[in-house]
Enzyme design. Structure first.
Site, mmCIF file in Angstrom:
data_model
loop_
_atom_site.group_PDB
_atom_site.id
_atom_site.type_symbol
_atom_site.label_atom_id
_atom_site.label_comp_id
_atom_site.label_asym_id
_atom_site.label_seq_id
_atom_site.Cartn_x
_atom_site.Cartn_y
_atom_site.Cartn_z
ATOM 1 N N CYS A 1 35.109 49.615 58.511
ATOM 2 C CA CYS A 1 36.529 49.694 58.162
ATOM 3 C C CYS A 1 36.737 50.865 57.195
ATOM 4 O O CYS A 1 35.855 51.197 56.404
ATOM 5 C CB CYS A 1 36.961 48.376 57.518
ATOM 6 S SG CYS A 1 38.653 48.364 56.894
ATOM 7 N N SER B 1 38.415 51.004 54.563
ATOM 8 C CA SER B 1 38.489 50.642 53.143
ATOM 9 C C SER B 1 37.183 50.890 52.391
ATOM 10 O O SER B 1 37.193 51.262 51.210
ATOM 11 C CB SER B 1 38.894 49.171 52.994
ATOM 12 O OG SER B 1 40.141 48.952 53.589
HETATM 13 C C1 CXF Z 1 41.248 46.147 51.808
HETATM 14 C C2 CXF Z 1 42.455 45.955 50.986
HETATM 15 C C3 CXF Z 1 42.267 46.533 49.623
HETATM 16 C C4 CXF Z 1 41.023 46.031 48.986
HETATM 17 C C5 CXF Z 1 39.815 46.234 49.830
HETATM 18 C C6 CXF Z 1 39.974 45.680 51.185
HETATM 19 N N1 CXF Z 1 41.471 45.470 52.992
HETATM 20 C C7 CXF Z 1 40.841 45.662 54.129
HETATM 21 O O1 CXF Z 1 40.284 46.638 54.520
HETATM 22 ZN ZN ZN Z 2 38.910 46.330 56.101
#
Ligand code: CXF
Ligand code: ZN
Length: 368
Positions: free
Chosen positions: A40, A42
Site C-alpha cells: 500500500c 501508506s
Molecule cells: C493509512 C491511513 C493513515 C495512517 C496509516 C494508514 N491507511 C491506509 O493505508
Molecule cells: Zn493502506
C-alpha cells in the site's frame, strides 16, 4: 522466535530486509503466519517521512494468514483460523465501535503512538525495540498482533486475495458505497486508479451507478479501469470535465472520490468542480503531514449543497465488512485477482515500491 522483516530505520532510506527477534504473543495477542502482504502507498508515505511515526518500524498493514499461536486470554480466534489483519483494530466497546463506526475505534490511536496495544514492543533488532506499521507489521512472514486487529474469514478464500481487503479494498469500496452513498443511476468519478481506486470503481458498480468515470494519467490503468467497472475514462480532472458535462447534461457527478497516491490541498478545488448539486466529494487519499490547507468555494457548500467528506477505512465496519466483501468476491461481484498486478518476495520489496511509483502496479503483493 527469529524471523525476517522489512525494517525502516530512517526516513528516506530503503526497506532493510533483515533478521529480527519476534516475542511470543502476550495474553491478548496472536501470532499469525502470513501468506501475503499488499504494498500500500501508506507505507511509502512513512518511508519518505510524509507520514511521521516512530522508527525503527517494520512496515506493512495489508495482510492475511493463519493463526499459529494465541495468548492465554484470547477468545475470538484459535490456532489454524484464517484471518485478515485490519489496519485499524476494533475493540467492540468504545463509543465508535458501539455506534457502527468501528473504523474510528479508539484503539486506532495506537497507529500513531508507535507502541503496541498494552504498551511496549514485540519486535527487536540491532539491540533496539522496533515499532510496527498500524500495529501490524506485515512485511514479515510472521507477526504478533492484538486480537482486536484480526478478523476470522472462511478457509476457502485464497489468502493472497484476502490480504488486500485489510486496507485498500475495504477503503475503496466503502468510499463509494458508504461515504459516497452511491445510489442506482448515479454518476461516480474515481480519481487515481491504484488499489483504492480500483476497489472504489467496483463499489460504485455494485451500488448501481450508471456512469463511472475513472481518472488516471497512466494509459494501461485506464484500460484496466474499464474491466473493473468504469464506463468512461479520462487522463486528468481537467480533461474529465467536458465529457462529464455531456454525459450528465450539465449535472456533473453525484460522487467524486479522490484516491491519488499523495493528496494535496490543491486537489480539492478541481475535485469539487466535478461534483453535482447535493453531491459528495470523498477524500480517502493520504496527505503528507505538511499539507494541511484546502481551498474551497463557499458557494459550492452553501449554494449548491455539495459535501466534502473525509474517510478512513472507507467508513466501513471492518470486522463485519471484511467477511462480507470476501463473500462478494466468492460470488464474482468484486474482482480481486485482477487487482494484483505483480508479486514479489520480501527481499524484492524495494523493487515493488519502485514499480508502484512508476505506475506499473494496481497492487503489488509480497508472497511469503
Ligand atoms: C493509512 C491511513 C493513515 C495512517 C496509516 C494508514 N491507511 C491506509 O493505508
Ligand atoms: Zn493502506
Amino acid at each position: 522466535m527469529k524471523t525476517k522483516a522489512a525494517v525502516l530505520w530512517e526516513y528516506g532510506s530503503d526497506w532493510s530486509v533483515e533478521e529480527v527477534e519476534l516475542d511470543d504473543p502476550g495474553p491478548h495477542e496472536v501470532r499469525v503466519k502470513l501468506a501475503a502482504s499488499g504494498l500500500c502507498h501508506s507505507d511509502d508515505h512513512v518511508r519518505t517521512g510524509d507520514l511521521q511515526v516512530r522508527l525503527p518500524m517494520v512496515g506493512g498493514h495489508e495482510g492475511a494468514g493463519v493463526v499459529e499461536a494465541v495468548g492465554s486470554a484470547v477468545t475470538t480466534v484459535k490456532p489454524g483460523d484464517h484471518v485478515v489483519l485490519m489496519f485499524v483494530p476494533a475493540c467492540g466497546r468504545c463509543r465508535w465501535c458501539a455506534t457502527g463506526h468501528s473504523n474510528l475505534c479508539d484503539l486506532g490511536a495506537y497507529l500513531m503512538i508507535g507502541e503496541e496495544i498494552g504498551g511496549g514492543f514485540r519486535i527487536h533488532a540491532r539491540g533496539q525495540d522496533v515499532s510496527t506499521m498500524c500495529i501490524l507489521g506485515t512485511f514479515s512472514p510472521y507477526c504478533v498482533v492484538h486480537e482486536t486487529s484480526v478478523v476470522k474469514i472462511d478457509d476457502d478464500i485464497p489468502l493472497d486475495k484476502a490480504a488486500l481487503v485489510g486496507c485498500g479494498v475495504t477503503t475503496g469500496w466503502g468510499s463509494a458505497v458508504y461515504l459516497g452513498e452511491t445510489r442506482p443511476g448515479d454518476t461516480v468519478v474515481v480519481v487515481g486508479i491504484g488499489g483504492i481506486g480500483a476497489a472504489a470503481l467496483q463499489g460504485a458498480r455494485h451500488a448501481g451507478a450508471k456512469y463511472i468515470m475513472a481518472i488516471d494519467p497512466v494509459p494501461w490503468k485506464r484500460e484496466m479501469a474499464l474491466k473493473l467497472g468504469a464506463t468512461h475514462v479520462a487522463e486528468s480532472m481537467e480533461a474529465a470535465l467536458e465529457p462529464l458535462v455531456e454525459l450528465t447534461r450539465g449535472q456533473l457527478a453525484d460522487v467524486a472520490i479522490l484516491t491519488v497516491g499523495v493528496a494535496r490541498g490543491a486537489h480539492i478545488g478541481p475535485l469539487m468542480s466535478l461534483v453535482a448539486k447535493n453531491g459528495r466529494a470523498v477524500v480517502t487519499a493520504v496527505a503528507p503531514h505538511y499539507e494541511e490547507q484546502v481551498s474551497l468555494k463557499l458557494h459550492d457548500l452553501t449554494f449548491f449543497q455539495k459535501q466534502l467528506r473525509g474517510g478512513l477505512f472507507g467508513g466501513a465496519n471492518p470486522r463485519a465488512d471484511i467477511p462480507k466483501l470476501l463473500e462478494l468476491y466468492r460470488k464474482g461481484d468484486i474482482l480481486l485477482d485482477e487487482m494484483i498486478t505483480r508479486t514479489y518476495t520480501l527481499e524484492e520489496i524495494n523493487q515493488g515500491y519502485a514499480d508502484m511509483m512508476e505506475g506499473k502496479n494496481i497492487r503489488g503483493l509480497i508472497r511469503f
